[in-house]
Motif scaffolding. Structure first.
Motif, PDB file in Angstrom:
ATOM      1  N   TYR A 180       0.758  -1.273   0.040  1.00 24.06           N
ATOM      2  CA  TYR A 180       0.078  -0.001  -0.071  1.00 24.06           C
ATOM      3  C   TYR A 180       0.858   1.224  -0.052  1.00 24.06           C
ATOM      4  CZ  TYR A 180      -2.469   3.908   2.474  1.00 24.06           C
ATOM      5  OH  TYR A 180      -2.855   4.970   2.818  1.00 24.06           O
ATOM      6  N   VAL A 181       1.921   1.238   0.744  1.00 26.37           N
ATOM      7  CA  VAL A 181       2.770   2.547   0.893  1.00 26.37           C
ATOM      8  C   VAL A 181       3.663   2.511  -0.497  1.00 26.37           C
ATOM      9  CG1 VAL A 181       4.765   3.404   2.125  1.00 26.37           C
ATOM     10  CG2 VAL A 181       3.176   2.245   3.418  1.00 26.37           C
ATOM     11  N   SER A 182       4.067   1.517  -0.983  1.00 27.34           N
ATOM     12  CA  SER A 182       4.757   1.625  -2.185  1.00 27.34           C
ATOM     13  C   SER A 182       4.101   2.092  -3.528  1.00 27.34           C
ATOM     14  CB  SER A 182       5.399   0.189  -2.533  1.00 27.34           C
ATOM     15  OG  SER A 182       6.324  -0.283  -1.553  1.00 27.34           O
ATOM     16  N   ILE A 183       2.791   1.689  -3.542  1.00 28.83           N
ATOM     17  CA  ILE A 183       1.847   2.145  -4.511  1.00 28.83           C
ATOM     18  C   ILE A 183       1.511   3.529  -4.590  1.00 28.83           C
ATOM     19  CG2 ILE A 183      -0.279   1.507  -5.447  1.00 28.83           C
ATOM     20  CD1 ILE A 183      -0.039  -1.383  -4.932  1.00 28.83           C
ATOM     21  N   PHE A 184       0.978   3.969  -3.404  1.00 28.90           N
ATOM     22  CA  PHE A 184       0.182   5.209  -3.249  1.00 28.90           C
ATOM     23  C   PHE A 184       1.434   6.184  -3.051  1.00 28.90           C
ATOM     24  CE2 PHE A 184      -3.187   2.465  -2.665  1.00 28.90           C
ATOM     25  CZ  PHE A 184      -4.241   3.354  -3.332  1.00 28.90           C
ATOM     26  N   ARG A 185       2.550   6.009  -2.496  1.00 29.02           N
ATOM     27  CA  ARG A 185       3.767   6.807  -2.552  1.00 29.02           C
ATOM     28  C   ARG A 185       4.544   7.271  -3.902  1.00 29.02           C
ATOM     29  NH1 ARG A 185       7.240   6.828   2.906  1.00 29.02           N
ATOM     30  NH2 ARG A 185       8.074   8.621   2.244  1.00 29.02           N
ATOM     31  N   GLY A 186       4.406   6.244  -4.646  1.00 26.32           N
ATOM     32  CA  GLY A 186       4.911   5.998  -5.820  1.00 26.32           C
ATOM     33  C   GLY A 186       4.438   6.650  -7.228  1.00 26.32           C
ATOM     34  N   VAL A 187       2.977   6.640  -7.021  1.00 30.59           N
ATOM     35  CA  VAL A 187       2.205   7.378  -8.066  1.00 30.59           C
ATOM     36  C   VAL A 187       2.223   8.763  -7.943  1.00 30.59           C
ATOM     37  CG1 VAL A 187       0.129   7.130  -9.286  1.00 30.59           C
ATOM     38  CG2 VAL A 187       1.036   5.131  -8.430  1.00 30.59           C
ATOM     39  N   PRO A 188       2.086   9.546  -8.822  1.00 32.32           N
ATOM     40  CA  PRO A 188       2.008  11.101  -8.569  1.00 32.32           C
ATOM     41  C   PRO A 188       0.434  11.272  -8.124  1.00 32.32           C
ATOM     42  CG  PRO A 188       3.012  10.932 -10.663  1.00 32.32           C
ATOM     43  CD  PRO A 188       2.586   9.458 -10.133  1.00 32.32           C
ATOM     44  N   LEU A 189       0.249  12.605  -7.260  1.00 26.91           N
ATOM     45  CA  LEU A 189      -0.816  12.853  -6.493  1.00 26.91           C
ATOM     46  C   LEU A 189      -1.892  13.176  -7.823  1.00 26.91           C
ATOM     47  CD1 LEU A 189      -2.662  13.171  -4.377  1.00 26.91           C
ATOM     48  CD2 LEU A 189      -1.557  15.402  -3.979  1.00 26.91           C
ATOM     49  N   ILE A 190      -1.511  13.898  -8.741  1.00 27.81           N
ATOM     50  CA  ILE A 190      -2.537  14.224  -9.738  1.00 27.81           C
ATOM     51  C   ILE A 190      -3.245  13.135 -10.563  1.00 27.81           C
ATOM     52  CG2 ILE A 190      -0.907  14.634 -11.700  1.00 27.81           C
ATOM     53  CD1 ILE A 190      -2.245  16.815 -12.338  1.00 27.81           C
ATOM     54  N   VAL A 191      -2.068  11.960 -10.757  1.00 26.26           N
ATOM     55  CA  VAL A 191      -2.893  10.686 -11.476  1.00 26.26           C
ATOM     56  C   VAL A 191      -3.695  10.100 -10.586  1.00 26.26           C
ATOM     57  CG1 VAL A 191      -1.992   8.542 -12.308  1.00 26.26           C
ATOM     58  CG2 VAL A 191      -0.547  10.505 -12.726  1.00 26.26           C
ATOM     59  N   GLN A 192      -3.580  10.068  -9.152  1.00 27.27           N
ATOM     60  CA  GLN A 192      -4.415   9.450  -8.115  1.00 27.27           C
ATOM     61  C   GLN A 192      -5.650  10.032  -8.309  1.00 27.27           C
ATOM     62  OE1 GLN A 192      -2.758   8.397  -4.370  1.00 27.27           O
ATOM     63  NE2 GLN A 192      -0.834   8.350  -5.246  1.00 27.27           N
ATOM     64  N   PHE A 193      -5.709  11.421  -8.445  1.00 31.49           N
ATOM     65  CA  PHE A 193      -7.132  12.373  -8.536  1.00 31.49           C
ATOM     66  C   PHE A 193      -7.750  11.919  -9.745  1.00 31.49           C
ATOM     67  CE2 PHE A 193      -5.619  15.170  -5.146  1.00 31.49           C
ATOM     68  CZ  PHE A 193      -6.817  15.513  -4.453  1.00 31.49           C
ATOM     69  N   PHE A 194      -7.274  11.851 -10.729  1.00 34.89           N
ATOM     70  CA  PHE A 194      -8.026  11.427 -12.039  1.00 34.89           C
ATOM     71  C   PHE A 194      -8.353  10.135 -11.897  1.00 34.89           C
ATOM     72  CE2 PHE A 194      -5.198  14.467 -14.507  1.00 34.89           C
ATOM     73  CZ  PHE A 194      -6.091  15.692 -14.441  1.00 34.89           C
ATOM     74  N   ILE A 195      -7.579   8.959 -11.281  1.00 33.15           N
ATOM     75  CA  ILE A 195      -8.277   7.795 -10.999  1.00 33.15           C
ATOM     76  C   ILE A 195      -9.412   7.741 -10.145  1.00 33.15           C
ATOM     77  CG2 ILE A 195      -7.514   5.381 -10.101  1.00 33.15           C
ATOM     78  CD1 ILE A 195      -4.741   5.804 -11.343  1.00 33.15           C
ATOM     79  N   GLY A 196      -9.163   8.521  -8.926  1.00 25.72           N
ATOM     80  CA  GLY A 196     -10.119   8.510  -8.141  1.00 25.72           C
ATOM     81  C   GLY A 196     -11.506   8.959  -8.628  1.00 25.72           C
ATOM     82  N   PHE A 197     -11.668  10.026  -9.407  1.00 30.61           N
ATOM     83  CA  PHE A 197     -12.782  10.663  -9.924  1.00 30.61           C
ATOM     84  C   PHE A 197     -13.262  10.155 -11.167  1.00 30.61           C
ATOM     85  CE2 PHE A 197     -14.992  13.989 -12.454  1.00 30.61           C
ATOM     86  CZ  PHE A 197     -16.015  14.231 -11.661  1.00 30.61           C
ATOM     87  N   PHE A 198     -12.339   9.745 -12.173  1.00 24.44           N
ATOM     88  CA  PHE A 198     -12.976   9.300 -13.314  1.00 24.44           C
ATOM     89  C   PHE A 198     -13.092   7.588 -13.568  1.00 24.44           C
ATOM     90  CE2 PHE A 198     -11.115  13.317 -14.568  1.00 24.44           C
ATOM     91  CZ  PHE A 198     -12.292  13.979 -15.128  1.00 24.44           C
ATOM     92  N   ALA A 199     -12.079   6.846 -12.848  1.00 25.28           N
ATOM     93  CA  ALA A 199     -12.097   5.424 -12.835  1.00 25.28           C
ATOM     94  C   ALA A 199     -12.774   4.782 -11.688  1.00 25.28           C
ATOM     95  CB  ALA A 199     -10.590   4.878 -12.912  1.00 25.28           C
ATOM     96  N   LEU A 200     -12.644   5.208 -10.578  1.00 21.50           N
ATOM     97  CA  LEU A 200     -13.156   4.398  -9.455  1.00 21.50           C
ATOM     98  C   LEU A 200     -14.638   4.288  -9.444  1.00 21.50           C
ATOM     99  CD1 LEU A 200     -12.693   3.229  -6.718  1.00 21.50           C
ATOM    100  CD2 LEU A 200     -13.097   5.526  -5.746  1.00 21.50           C
TER     101      LEU A 200
END
Length: 245
Positions: A69-89
Motif C-alpha cells: 500500500y505504501v509503495s503504490i500510493f507514495r510512488g504514483v503522482p498525486l494528480i494521477v491518483q486524483f484522475f483515477i479516483g474521480f474518473f475510474a473509481l
C-alpha cells in the motif's frame, strides 16, 4: 511594469449573475479547502494508523500488504491518483454503488473523490510515521503490557499508540500543512477550492496579481491556524521529557 492594479474588483458582483462577489468566491474556496483538509486528514490518520500497526505486526502477510500500500500510493503522482479516483473509481465499484456516486450533485462528487484520494495518499505517508513511532517505543512496553494480561490489540490501543502519537506529533503537523497545500490539486477534477477559485477569478476579471496575492495570504493564515492548533494539542497532551514534546 505596465499593470493596472484594482483591488476594488474583489467587491464587485460576479459576472455569472450569482448574488455574490469575487471576494465571496475566494471565501467559498477557502471553506472548501478547510473542509477537504480536515476530512482527508481524518481519513489519512485512520488508514495510516491501521497500516502502521500492520507494518509492526509479526504477521508477514499483514506487513507485506501494508508495505505494498505504501509503495503504490507514495510512488504514483498525486494528480494521477486524483484522475483515477474521480474518473475510474466509480466505474470499478460493484453493483449500483458507482451509479449512485455519479448521481450525486457535482460538488459532492468532486468533494467525495478529493477526500478519498487525498486521504488515501496521505495515509501512506502517515503509515510510515506511525511505524517509526511504534518501533521507537522501548521493547519492554509491549512485553510488560502482554505480561499484565492485555491482548496485543489492547496493548497497542492503551499503551503503545498513545505514546506514539505524542512522539510523532510534530511530523503529523507537517503532514497536515502539506495536505492543506496538496488540496490545490483537487481543482484539476473540478473542485473549486482556494486556488481553483483564484484561477476562475482571473478568468473573469483579468486581475491575476490581486487574486493570487489574496490566495497566498489565505494559505499563510490557514497554515498559521494549523500550527497554533497543533502546538496547543501537543502541549496539552504532552508528557514531560518525552521526545517530540
Amino acid at each position: 511594469m505596465d499593470y493596472s492594479w484594482y483591488w476594488g474588483v474583489l467587491l464587485q458582483p460576479v459576472a455569472t449573475g450569482e448574488r455574490d462577489t469575487y471576494f465571496g468566491w475566494l471565501l467559498s474556496g477557502l471553506v472548501n479547502t478547510v473542509v477537504l483538509t480536515v476530512l482527508a486528514f481524518a481519513l489519512a490518520l485512520a488508514i495510516g494508523t491501521v497500516a502502521g500497526i500492520m507494518r509492526t505486526l509479526p504477521s508477514r502477510v499483514a506487513n507485506a500488504a501494508a508495505a505494498a500500500y505504501v509503495s503504490i500510493f507514495r510512488g504514483v503522482p498525486l494528480i494521477v491518483q486524483f484522475f483515477i479516483g474521480f474518473f475510474a473509481l466509480p466505474e470499478w465499484l460493484p453493483g449500483s454503488l458507482g451509479d449512485q456516486l455519479k448521481a450525486l450533485p457535482p460538488h459532492l462528487q468532486f468533494m467525495s473523490a478529493s477526500v478519498l484520494t487525498l486521504g488515501i495518499y496521505t495515509g501512506s505517508r502517515v503509515c510510515e510515521q506511525v511505524r517509526a513511532g511504534l518501533m521507537a517505543r522501548p521493547r519492554g512496553q509491549l512485553q510488560a503490557a502482554l505480561a499484565l494480561g492485555l491482548t496485543r490489540a489492547h496493548a497497542y490501543r492503551h499503551v503503545l499508540l498513545p505514546m506514539t502519537f505524542r512522539t510523532i506529533a510534530r511530523p503529523l503537523t507537517s503532514e497536515l500543512l502539506i495536505m492543506s497545500k496538496n488540496s490545490a490539486v483537487a481543482s484539476t477534477i473540478g473542485l473549486l477550492e482556494l486556488s481553483g477559485q483564484a484561477r476562475q477569478l482571473v478568468d473573469y476579471t483579468a486581475q491575476p496579481y490581486e487574486s493570487f496575492i489574496c490566495v497566498t495570504l489565505a494559505y499563510i493564515a490557514l497554515n498559521f491556524v494549523i500550527l497554533r492548533a497543533m502546538n496547543w494539542l501537543r502541549r496539552r497532551n504532552g508528557v514531560p521529557g518525552l521526545m517530540g514534546n
